[in-house]
Each structure stands twice: as C-alpha cells, then as structure tokens.
Design an enzyme around this catalytic site. Structure first.
Site, PDB file in Angstrom:
ATOM      1  N   HIS A  30      70.533  11.968  12.837  1.00 30.51           N
ATOM      2  CA  HIS A  30      71.603  12.907  13.192  1.00 30.51           C
ATOM      3  C   HIS A  30      71.069  14.305  13.440  1.00 30.51           C
ATOM      4  O   HIS A  30      69.934  14.637  13.085  1.00 30.51           O
ATOM      5  CB  HIS A  30      72.659  12.966  12.092  1.00 30.51           C
ATOM      6  N   HIS A  31      71.973  15.133  13.959  1.00 35.43           N
ATOM      7  CA  HIS A  31      71.725  16.570  14.165  1.00 35.43           C
ATOM      8  C   HIS A  31      71.477  17.270  12.825  1.00 35.43           C
ATOM      9  O   HIS A  31      71.813  16.733  11.755  1.00 35.43           O
ATOM     10  CB  HIS A  31      72.936  17.183  14.884  1.00 35.43           C
TER      11      HIS A  31
ATOM     12  N   LYS B 113      88.050  23.884  15.215  1.00 33.14           N
ATOM     13  CA  LYS B 113      86.972  24.692  15.815  1.00 33.14           C
ATOM     14  C   LYS B 113      85.607  24.046  15.651  1.00 33.14           C
ATOM     15  O   LYS B 113      84.599  24.587  16.094  1.00 33.14           O
ATOM     16  CB  LYS B 113      86.963  26.082  15.174  1.00 33.14           C
ATOM     17  N   GLY B 114      85.562  22.907  14.993  1.00 31.47           N
ATOM     18  CA  GLY B 114      84.279  22.255  14.724  1.00 31.47           C
ATOM     19  C   GLY B 114      83.754  21.497  15.938  1.00 31.47           C
ATOM     20  O   GLY B 114      84.388  21.454  16.990  1.00 31.47           O
TER      21      GLY B 114
ATOM     22  N   PRO C 240      84.840   5.534   9.729  1.00 27.19           N
ATOM     23  CA  PRO C 240      83.475   6.071   9.583  1.00 27.19           C
ATOM     24  C   PRO C 240      82.865   6.419  10.937  1.00 27.19           C
ATOM     25  O   PRO C 240      82.023   7.313  11.025  1.00 27.19           O
ATOM     26  CB  PRO C 240      82.714   4.928   8.920  1.00 27.19           C
TER      27      PRO C 240
ATOM     28  N   THR D  25      83.670  12.395   6.632  1.00 26.78           N
ATOM     29  CA  THR D  25      82.897  11.429   5.844  1.00 26.78           C
ATOM     30  C   THR D  25      82.904  11.799   4.355  1.00 26.78           C
ATOM     31  O   THR D  25      83.631  12.689   3.945  1.00 26.78           O
ATOM     32  CB  THR D  25      81.465  11.397   6.397  1.00 26.78           C
TER      33      THR D  25
ATOM     34  N   LYS E 147      74.386  18.315   9.844  1.00 22.42           N
ATOM     35  CA  LYS E 147      75.217  17.320   9.143  1.00 22.42           C
ATOM     36  C   LYS E 147      75.189  17.545   7.626  1.00 22.42           C
ATOM     37  O   LYS E 147      74.125  17.689   7.024  1.00 22.42           O
ATOM     38  CB  LYS E 147      74.734  15.904   9.483  1.00 22.42           C
TER      39      LYS E 147
ATOM     40  N   ILE F  18      83.283  18.180  16.481  1.00 19.93           N
ATOM     41  CA  ILE F  18      84.127  17.068  16.959  1.00 19.93           C
ATOM     42  C   ILE F  18      85.574  17.520  17.087  1.00 19.93           C
ATOM     43  O   ILE F  18      86.294  17.087  18.002  1.00 19.93           O
ATOM     44  CB  ILE F  18      83.990  15.804  16.062  1.00 19.93           C
TER      45      ILE F  18
ATOM     46  N   GLY G  98      78.311   8.308   7.026  1.00 22.54           N
ATOM     47  CA  GLY G  98      79.381   7.366   6.696  1.00 22.54           C
ATOM     48  C   GLY G  98      79.182   6.045   7.423  1.00 22.54           C
ATOM     49  O   GLY G  98      79.443   4.969   6.867  1.00 22.54           O
ATOM     50  N   THR G  99      78.717   6.125   8.643  1.00 18.97           N
ATOM     51  CA  THR G  99      78.509   4.905   9.435  1.00 18.97           C
ATOM     52  C   THR G  99      77.408   4.033   8.831  1.00 18.97           C
ATOM     53  O   THR G  99      77.559   2.810   8.717  1.00 18.97           O
ATOM     54  CB  THR G  99      78.120   5.281  10.877  1.00 18.97           C
TER      55      THR G  99
HETATM   56  N1  LIG Z   1      84.124   9.318  12.307  1.00 19.31           N
HETATM   57  C1  LIG Z   1      83.439   9.761  13.355  1.00 19.31           C
HETATM   58  O1  LIG Z   1      83.317   9.081  14.388  1.00 19.31           O
HETATM   59  C2  LIG Z   1      82.830  11.114  13.302  1.00 19.31           C
HETATM   60  C3  LIG Z   1      82.898  11.825  12.142  1.00 19.31           C
HETATM   61  N2  LIG Z   1      82.362  13.068  12.054  1.00 19.31           N
HETATM   62  C4  LIG Z   1      82.572  13.752  10.789  1.00 19.31           C
HETATM   63  O2  LIG Z   1      83.540  14.784  10.992  1.00 19.31           O
HETATM   64  C5  LIG Z   1      83.289  15.866  10.091  1.00 19.31           C
HETATM   65  C6  LIG Z   1      83.150  17.158  10.904  1.00 19.31           C
HETATM   66  O3  LIG Z   1      81.955  17.071  11.653  1.00 19.31           O
HETATM   67  P1  LIG Z   1      81.513  18.260  12.632  1.00 19.31           P
HETATM   68  O4  LIG Z   1      82.578  18.550  13.623  1.00 19.31           O
HETATM   69  O5  LIG Z   1      80.162  17.916  13.104  1.00 19.31           O
HETATM   70  O6  LIG Z   1      81.420  19.489  11.596  1.00 19.31           O
HETATM   71  P2  LIG Z   1      81.637  21.039  11.917  1.00 19.31           P
HETATM   72  O7  LIG Z   1      81.061  21.775  10.759  1.00 19.31           O
HETATM   73  O8  LIG Z   1      81.190  21.363  13.285  1.00 19.31           O
HETATM   74  O9  LIG Z   1      83.225  21.184  11.916  1.00 19.31           O
HETATM   75  C7  LIG Z   1      84.019  21.137  10.790  1.00 19.31           C
HETATM   76  C8  LIG Z   1      85.107  22.173  10.999  1.00 19.31           C
HETATM   77  O10 LIG Z   1      86.027  22.067   9.943  1.00 19.31           O
HETATM   78  C9  LIG Z   1      86.344  23.378   9.518  1.00 19.31           C
HETATM   79  N3  LIG Z   1      86.846  23.336   8.164  1.00 19.31           N
HETATM   80  C10 LIG Z   1      86.180  23.302   7.007  1.00 19.31           C
HETATM   81  N4  LIG Z   1      87.036  23.257   5.988  1.00 19.31           N
HETATM   82  C11 LIG Z   1      88.282  23.284   6.535  1.00 19.31           C
HETATM   83  C12 LIG Z   1      89.589  23.268   6.015  1.00 19.31           C
HETATM   84  N5  LIG Z   1      89.791  23.257   4.702  1.00 19.31           N
HETATM   85  N6  LIG Z   1      90.638  23.291   6.875  1.00 19.31           N
HETATM   86  C13 LIG Z   1      90.455  23.322   8.197  1.00 19.31           C
HETATM   87  N7  LIG Z   1      89.221  23.349   8.761  1.00 19.31           N
HETATM   88  C14 LIG Z   1      88.166  23.330   7.934  1.00 19.31           C
HETATM   89  C15 LIG Z   1      85.054  24.138   9.657  1.00 19.31           C
HETATM   90  O11 LIG Z   1      85.312  25.540   9.674  1.00 19.31           O
HETATM   91  P3  LIG Z   1      84.085  26.595   9.570  1.00 19.31           P
HETATM   92  O12 LIG Z   1      83.455  26.541  10.910  1.00 19.31           O
HETATM   93  O13 LIG Z   1      84.799  27.871   9.294  1.00 19.31           O
HETATM   94  O14 LIG Z   1      83.205  26.119   8.478  1.00 19.31           O
HETATM   95  C16 LIG Z   1      84.563  23.603  10.983  1.00 19.31           C
HETATM   96  O15 LIG Z   1      85.111  24.293  12.082  1.00 19.31           O
HETATM   97  C17 LIG Z   1      82.019  15.459   9.316  1.00 19.31           C
HETATM   98  O16 LIG Z   1      82.374  14.861   8.092  1.00 19.31           O
HETATM   99  C18 LIG Z   1      81.365  14.449  10.224  1.00 19.31           C
HETATM  100  O17 LIG Z   1      80.520  13.567   9.549  1.00 19.31           O
HETATM  101  C19 LIG Z   1      81.734  13.647  13.103  1.00 19.31           C
HETATM  102  C20 LIG Z   1      81.592  12.971  14.280  1.00 19.31           C
HETATM  103  C21 LIG Z   1      82.117  11.645  14.473  1.00 19.31           C
HETATM  104  O1  LIG Z   2      78.384  14.152  11.322  1.00 20.10           O
HETATM  105  C1  LIG Z   2      78.335  13.526  12.408  1.00 20.10           C
HETATM  106  O2  LIG Z   2      77.927  14.041  13.451  1.00 20.10           O
HETATM  107  C2  LIG Z   2      78.773  12.129  12.418  1.00 20.10           C
HETATM  108  N1  LIG Z   2      79.336  11.640  11.353  1.00 20.10           N
HETATM  109  C3  LIG Z   2      79.822  10.309  11.189  1.00 20.10           C
HETATM  110  C4  LIG Z   2      79.033   9.580  10.124  1.00 20.10           C
HETATM  111  O3  LIG Z   2      78.666  10.200   9.103  1.00 20.10           O
HETATM  112  O4  LIG Z   2      78.800   8.392  10.265  1.00 20.10           O
HETATM  113  C5  LIG Z   2      79.898   9.565  12.490  1.00 20.10           C
HETATM  114  C6  LIG Z   2      78.786   9.841  13.443  1.00 20.10           C
HETATM  115  O5  LIG Z   2      77.625   9.305  12.955  1.00 20.10           O
HETATM  116  C7  LIG Z   2      78.638  11.347  13.669  1.00 20.10           C
END
Ligand SMILES: NC(=O)C1=CN([C@@H]2O[C@H](COP(=O)(O)OP(=O)(O)OC[C@H]3O[C@@H](n4cnc5c(N)ncnc54)[C@H](OP(=O)(O)O)[C@@H]3O)[C@@H](O)[C@H]2O)C=CC1
Ligand SMILES: O=C(O)C1=N[C@H](C(=O)O)C[C@H](O)C1
EC number: 1.17.1.8
Length: 253
Positions: free
Chosen positions: A136-137, A13-14, A107, A81, A140, A16, A146-147
C-alpha cells in the site's frame, strides 16, 4: 423516474472519500445530501435527510460515526478498516437496538480484490503453503490491510474445512517480524511504498509448483462501483453484512 437515494459521505475530504463524493454526484439515481469532514457535526446527516451514509474515515473515528448512524436509523456503507471481533460485537448491539437499519462493511470495494479473495478461498485446499503480501501507499494507518486480514481468514477457514494441518514453520532464528503477522495461521506481510496505491498477492505453494494471485488497484475509481452498489442494496438488507461479495454473488456461486 423514482426519487433519488439520499446519500451522505463521511470523510469527504480524504483520498477515497473525495472520489466517493464525485461518484455519488455523478450517479443518476442518487443525490449527495451531505459531505462531512472531520470538523462537521454528525447532526448534519439527520438535517440533510440522508438515507445512507458512506463511511470512509479512520479506524479511530468509525465507531462513533456508526453509533450515531444506527441510532438515527441511517443505513451505512463502511469502507473504513480496523475491524475486530469486539468492534463487530458492539456494532451488532447497536443494530439490534435499531431493527430495519442496514450496515455493510466492505474490506474492499473493488471487484478485482473481491475476486482475489474468492479465488484464494477456492485454491486454499489444494496447497500445502500459503502467504499473503499486501502492498500500500505510505499514508495507510493500519497494517495488515483489512483486505489482507479478510483474505487470510477466508483461506484459513477453507483449509480447516478441508482438514489441512497447520502450516509448518521451522523458523527458530532471526529477527521478530521477519515472518509477518500471523492471521489464523496464515503469514501476512505488509509493505508500504511511495508510488503504490493498494495491491495484494496471495502466494500458494505445493509440490513442485506455486500459484500467485495478484490484484492491483491503480486508482481510487476502482472502489466506486462497489460503493454505489453497496448504497443501493444496503437499504433493503437490515442488520450487518460483512463483505460486498454478499451483494455481488448469488447463493452457491
Ligand atoms: N474498503 C475499501 O475498498 C477501501 C477502504 N479504505 C479505507 O478507508 C479509510 C480512509 O482511507 P483514505 O481515504 O486513504 O484516508 P484519508 O486519511 O485520505 O481520509 C480519511 C478522511 O477522513 C477524515 N476524518 C477523520 N476523522 C473523521 C471524523 N471523525 N469525521 C469525519 N471525517 C473524518 C480525515 O480528515 P483529516 O484529513 O482532517 O484527517 C480524512 O479527510 C481507511 O480506513 C482505508 O483503509 C480505503 C480505500 C478503499
Ligand atoms: O487504505 C487503503 O488505501 C485501502 N484500504 C483497504 C484495506 O485496508 O484493505 C482497501 C484497499 O486495500 C485500500
């Protein structure tokens, strides 16, 4: 047609995670078998027959999820991350106990960010100064990103390999934090601003010139081809793979 790869998304539901759910559903060679939110049970992964779990949650949740996946022999593609040596060592132990299981930690899944890291690595030995700025937004959880951490580590390693001395910083007065975080000797600055998604600048300085490498992820769709590639490849690569570049570039490239 061959059997579709059975993929689950954790953190569905997040920001990404919801985009990843749509991408897996749209992929012809994959079947979305589970989409887990915070309140769902990890046992659903086994019940649904997931072969690969795409983990996109939070630094506080990722270890528990990976402990479960590796114990069950479910491959994982991890975007979450917050990685450090201690966490990687723990994951290594779990993988040792589950030979045949593959985990990819990326990352960043976007091709532009991976190329930014690669170009920065190539440029590092030619410049006296280097700093990283990530933007970033405002939602975060971690800083620096992480990147940015990975970029700084790669630059530091390239500098060390080339025999460059540590960067000189004559700052003796001012406020704590003004020079950013020190990642292996590379200053990293984290900006959080409404309206942004994920952006990074690597700034190099030499005699009479600077070079700036900038990347912008403008939408979460930028991460999807990398996630899908990771899911397709991780099933054939047991153990830990750190960085999507390992699945993108051939040796020596
Ligand atoms: N490697 C890459 O290219 C990228 C990495 N990221 C990373 O991905 C992660 C998520 O980012 P983002 O989508 O922005 O964050 P969000 O907060 O939008 O989404 C995270 C989701 O995970 C849920 N969650 C939390 N704990 C659990 C759990 N134990 N089990 C299942 N679901 C859980 C949250 O639920 P709830 O809403 O209820 O809190 C939320 O819906 C971050 O660490 C971010 O840095 C992001 C973009 C790109
Ligand atoms: O939280 C994010 O949004 C992102 N997280 C990753 C990071 O920490 O590098 C990847 C990207 O920057 C988006």
């Amino acid at each position: 047609m061959s059997t579709p790869l059975r993929v689950a998304v954790i953190g569905a539901k997040g920001r990404i995670g919801s985009e990843a759910v749509r991408a897996v559903e749209a992929a012809e060679d994959m079947e979305l078998v589970a989409a887990l939110g915070r309140d769902d049970k990890l046992e659903t992964l086994v019940e649904s027959g997931a072969q690969v779990a795409v983990e996109l949650t939070h630094p506080d949740a990722v270890m528990r999820n990976l402990e479960y996946c590796t114990a069950q022999g479910i491959h994982a593609v991890v975007g979450t991350t917050g990685w450090n040596e201690e966490r990687l060592a723990q994951l290594g132990e779990w993988l040792k106990a589950s030979p045949g299981t593959g985990v990819l930690i990326a990352p960043n899944f976007s091709i532009g960010a991976i190329l930014t890291m690669r170009f920065a690595q190539q440029a590092a030995r030619f410049f006296e100064s280097v700093e990283v700025v990530e933007l970033h937004h405002t939602k975060k959880a971690d800083a620096p990103s992480g990147t940015a951490t990975r970029t700084a580590q790669l630059i530091a390693a390239a500098r060390a390999e080339a025999g460059l001395p540590p960067q000189d910083d004559p700052t003796t007065h001012g406020l704590p934090g003004a020079r950013g975080a020190d990642v292996d000797g590379v200053p990293v600055h984290a900006i959080r601003l409404r309206g942004l998604l994920a952006h990074q600048e690597v700034l190099f300085g030499g005699v009479g010139e600077t070079l700036t490498i900038r990347h912008d992820s403008l939408h979460h769709s930028s991460f999807m081809p990398g996630i899908l590639l990771g899911a397709r490849r991780v099933v054939d690569v047991p153990g830990l793979t750190f960085g999507l570049e390992n699945f993108l570039f051939t040796e020596g490239e």
